[in-house]
Design a protein around this motif. Sequence first.
Motif, PDB file in Angstrom:
ATOM      1  N   TYR A 194       0.829  -1.201   0.000  1.00  0.00           N
ATOM      2  CA  TYR A 194       0.000   0.000   0.000  1.00  0.00           C
ATOM      3  C   TYR A 194       0.867   1.256   0.000  1.00  0.00           C
ATOM      4  O   TYR A 194       2.003   1.255   0.491  1.00  0.00           O
ATOM      5  N   ALA A 195       0.301   2.337  -0.512  1.00  0.00           N
ATOM      6  CA  ALA A 195       0.938   3.644  -0.458  1.00  0.00           C
ATOM      7  C   ALA A 195      -0.147   4.713  -0.446  1.00  0.00           C
ATOM      8  O   ALA A 195      -1.319   4.443  -0.719  1.00  0.00           O
ATOM      9  N   VAL A 196       0.269   5.917  -0.134  1.00  0.00           N
ATOM     10  CA  VAL A 196      -0.585   7.095  -0.294  1.00  0.00           C
ATOM     11  C   VAL A 196      -0.010   7.874  -1.470  1.00  0.00           C
ATOM     12  O   VAL A 196       1.183   8.217  -1.472  1.00  0.00           O
ATOM     13  N   PHE A 197      -0.845   8.131  -2.480  1.00  0.00           N
ATOM     14  CA  PHE A 197      -0.353   8.736  -3.713  1.00  0.00           C
ATOM     15  C   PHE A 197      -1.276   9.868  -4.143  1.00  0.00           C
ATOM     16  O   PHE A 197      -2.404  10.006  -3.661  1.00  0.00           O
ATOM     17  N   SER A 198      -0.798  10.667  -5.072  1.00  0.00           N
ATOM     18  CA  SER A 198      -1.642  11.698  -5.693  1.00  0.00           C
ATOM     19  C   SER A 198      -1.205  11.876  -7.132  1.00  0.00           C
ATOM     20  O   SER A 198      -0.075  11.550  -7.505  1.00  0.00           O
ATOM     21  N   ARG A 199      -2.121  12.380  -7.925  1.00  0.00           N
ATOM     22  CA  ARG A 199      -1.834  12.800  -9.291  1.00  0.00           C
ATOM     23  C   ARG A 199      -1.983  14.308  -9.332  1.00  0.00           C
ATOM     24  O   ARG A 199      -2.509  14.928  -8.420  1.00  0.00           O
ATOM     25  N   ALA A 200      -1.521  14.917 -10.398  1.00  0.00           N
ATOM     26  CA  ALA A 200      -1.541  16.379 -10.497  1.00  0.00           C
ATOM     27  C   ALA A 200      -2.943  16.918 -10.246  1.00  0.00           C
ATOM     28  O   ALA A 200      -3.905  16.520 -10.917  1.00  0.00           O
ATOM     29  N   ASP A 225      -4.871  16.400  -7.714  1.00  0.00           N
ATOM     30  CA  ASP A 225      -5.732  15.541  -6.899  1.00  0.00           C
ATOM     31  C   ASP A 225      -5.268  15.511  -5.448  1.00  0.00           C
ATOM     32  O   ASP A 225      -4.097  15.770  -5.145  1.00  0.00           O
ATOM     33  N   GLU A 226      -6.189  15.160  -4.573  1.00  0.00           N
ATOM     34  CA  GLU A 226      -5.857  14.973  -3.169  1.00  0.00           C
ATOM     35  C   GLU A 226      -5.176  13.610  -2.968  1.00  0.00           C
ATOM     36  O   GLU A 226      -5.510  12.647  -3.660  1.00  0.00           O
ATOM     37  N   PRO A 227      -4.236  13.505  -2.021  1.00  0.00           N
ATOM     38  CA  PRO A 227      -3.632  12.201  -1.724  1.00  0.00           C
ATOM     39  C   PRO A 227      -4.680  11.210  -1.243  1.00  0.00           C
ATOM     40  O   PRO A 227      -5.639  11.567  -0.554  1.00  0.00           O
ATOM     41  N   ARG A 228      -4.486   9.949  -1.606  1.00  0.00           N
ATOM     42  CA  ARG A 228      -5.408   8.890  -1.215  1.00  0.00           C
ATOM     43  C   ARG A 228      -4.663   7.553  -1.271  1.00  0.00           C
ATOM     44  O   ARG A 228      -3.510   7.494  -1.686  1.00  0.00           O
ATOM     45  N   VAL A 229      -5.339   6.487  -0.876  1.00  0.00           N
ATOM     46  CA  VAL A 229      -4.691   5.185  -0.713  1.00  0.00           C
ATOM     47  C   VAL A 229      -4.718   4.403  -2.024  1.00  0.00           C
ATOM     48  O   VAL A 229      -5.752   4.324  -2.701  1.00  0.00           O
ATOM     49  N   VAL A 278     -12.088   4.415   3.839  1.00  0.00           N
ATOM     50  CA  VAL A 278     -10.704   4.436   4.323  1.00  0.00           C
ATOM     51  C   VAL A 278      -9.711   4.690   3.198  1.00  0.00           C
ATOM     52  O   VAL A 278      -8.588   5.145   3.448  1.00  0.00           O
ATOM     53  N   PHE A 279     -10.115   4.427   1.966  1.00  0.00           N
ATOM     54  CA  PHE A 279      -9.210   4.620   0.835  1.00  0.00           C
ATOM     55  C   PHE A 279      -9.168   6.068   0.352  1.00  0.00           C
ATOM     56  O   PHE A 279      -8.343   6.413  -0.495  1.00  0.00           O
ATOM     57  N   GLN A 280     -10.032   6.905   0.896  1.00  0.00           N
ATOM     58  CA  GLN A 280     -10.057   8.317   0.534  1.00  0.00           C
ATOM     59  C   GLN A 280      -9.191   9.164   1.468  1.00  0.00           C
ATOM     60  O   GLN A 280      -9.060  10.371   1.279  1.00  0.00           O
ATOM     61  N   GLU A 281      -8.598   8.525   2.469  1.00  0.00           N
ATOM     62  CA  GLU A 281      -7.831   9.239   3.480  1.00  0.00           C
ATOM     63  C   GLU A 281      -6.423   9.575   2.977  1.00  0.00           C
ATOM     64  O   GLU A 281      -5.906   8.955   2.040  1.00  0.00           O
ATOM     65  N   ARG A 282      -5.778  10.525   3.676  1.00  0.00           N
ATOM     66  CA  ARG A 282      -4.434  10.979   3.314  1.00  0.00           C
ATOM     67  C   ARG A 282      -3.338  10.148   3.987  1.00  0.00           C
ATOM     68  O   ARG A 282      -2.164  10.475   3.908  1.00  0.00           O
TER      69      ARG A 282
END
Length: 409
Positions: A25-31, A33-37, A62-66
């Motif tokens: 698992y990781a927390v990621f973001s795209r240009a 976008d907010e970080p998410r799981v 839980v997958f919408q969290e930072r």
Amino acid sequence: MTTTGTTTWVEGAAGSLFDVDNLPYAVFSRAGDEPRVGVRIGDHVLDLAPVAAAEMLDVHHVFQERSLNALMAEGRQVRTSVRAWITGLLTDETERDLVEPHLWPVADVTLHLPVEVADYVDFYASLDHASNVGRIFRPDAEALLPNWRHLPVGYHGRAGTVVGSGTPVVRPSGQRKAPADEAPTYGPSARLDIEAELGFVVGTGTALGDRVGVEDFAEHVFGVVGLNDWSARDIQAWEYVPLGPFLGKSFATSISQWVTPVEALGAAWVDLPGQDPRPLDYLGPDVARGLDIAVEVELNGEVVSRPPYRSMYWSPEQMLAHLTVNGASLRTGDLYGSGTISGPERDQRGSFLELGWGGAEPFGTDVWEGGRTFLEDGDVVTLRYTAPGTGGGRIALGEVTGRIEPARP
């Protein structure tokens, strides 16, 4: 729940270090976008939030969290259920139309610190490392202090300076006093070092006063991360008597952005090398296990050491049991490190303190004229980890990279 197959349909993932028997698992973001799981499969990260929402998964939020904390707090049963669901998504061709639009190349996303770290504890679990350090710091005394073989020695670190892989590390300043100096001086550390470690991330906490037995490790530990416990050896040597590490350690600890679930390490558990004398019963000497994880230490593109985690004296389960035996509570996001991973051979030492024997024996002479002892400004260190996978091949754990920046005024 989807039907789980054995082979992933994701192009290039089958047989790779990030096949379906891994799924970190990781927390990621795209240009924009907010970080998410997300979860990694091959060279892609799967955005779990929209897929979980589309399938009306009970814990889709839980997958919408930072951070991973909300997922980790759900506990072992949910963790294993979610892993089975993800495996099904990535192996069942009927799920492909739903999942494929939410797969993004790892190279196109930004990774973030995956966990909100609650507390950080670092151990000293390698017999070879502890023996080497004892000989370097105390050449005229016994290498191991009397308590070392009886309990996992550790210290409490600084959670606020745990950073994600790729974060620059600023050379720390502090007091130093060499044995020949009449008085201490202040300035940038001249003996900056690494410690190649494995980190364990707590998912499910405990109440104050409760204890965790060695048999309950998987109930509380969510997963593992690569960990580099940067160390200023000159500051450490002056300050550590009598209370142990402080400013020589607290300036930065780097962890991987990928968190490998403990379930992915099912094929990596091995017997411990042996413990003598027999540890006390609460440390579970008859059931505690080691992990067969191979580590590479790379300095400026050159592999300088390959420490074996399977040689560690104290097990991950024993460290957790000792951490809580006095009733100290666990919290979601707690992190504990193994301490430096070192083996018996010189090319298996997990710190530059050992590789260069306290600065007396330069290493890496094929790359740097005159060799190297401690870190210089601009140096880049990368730690890589692999382990046997449950699918019969090998899996990669998250790597950790850091670049040394000059001390600030």
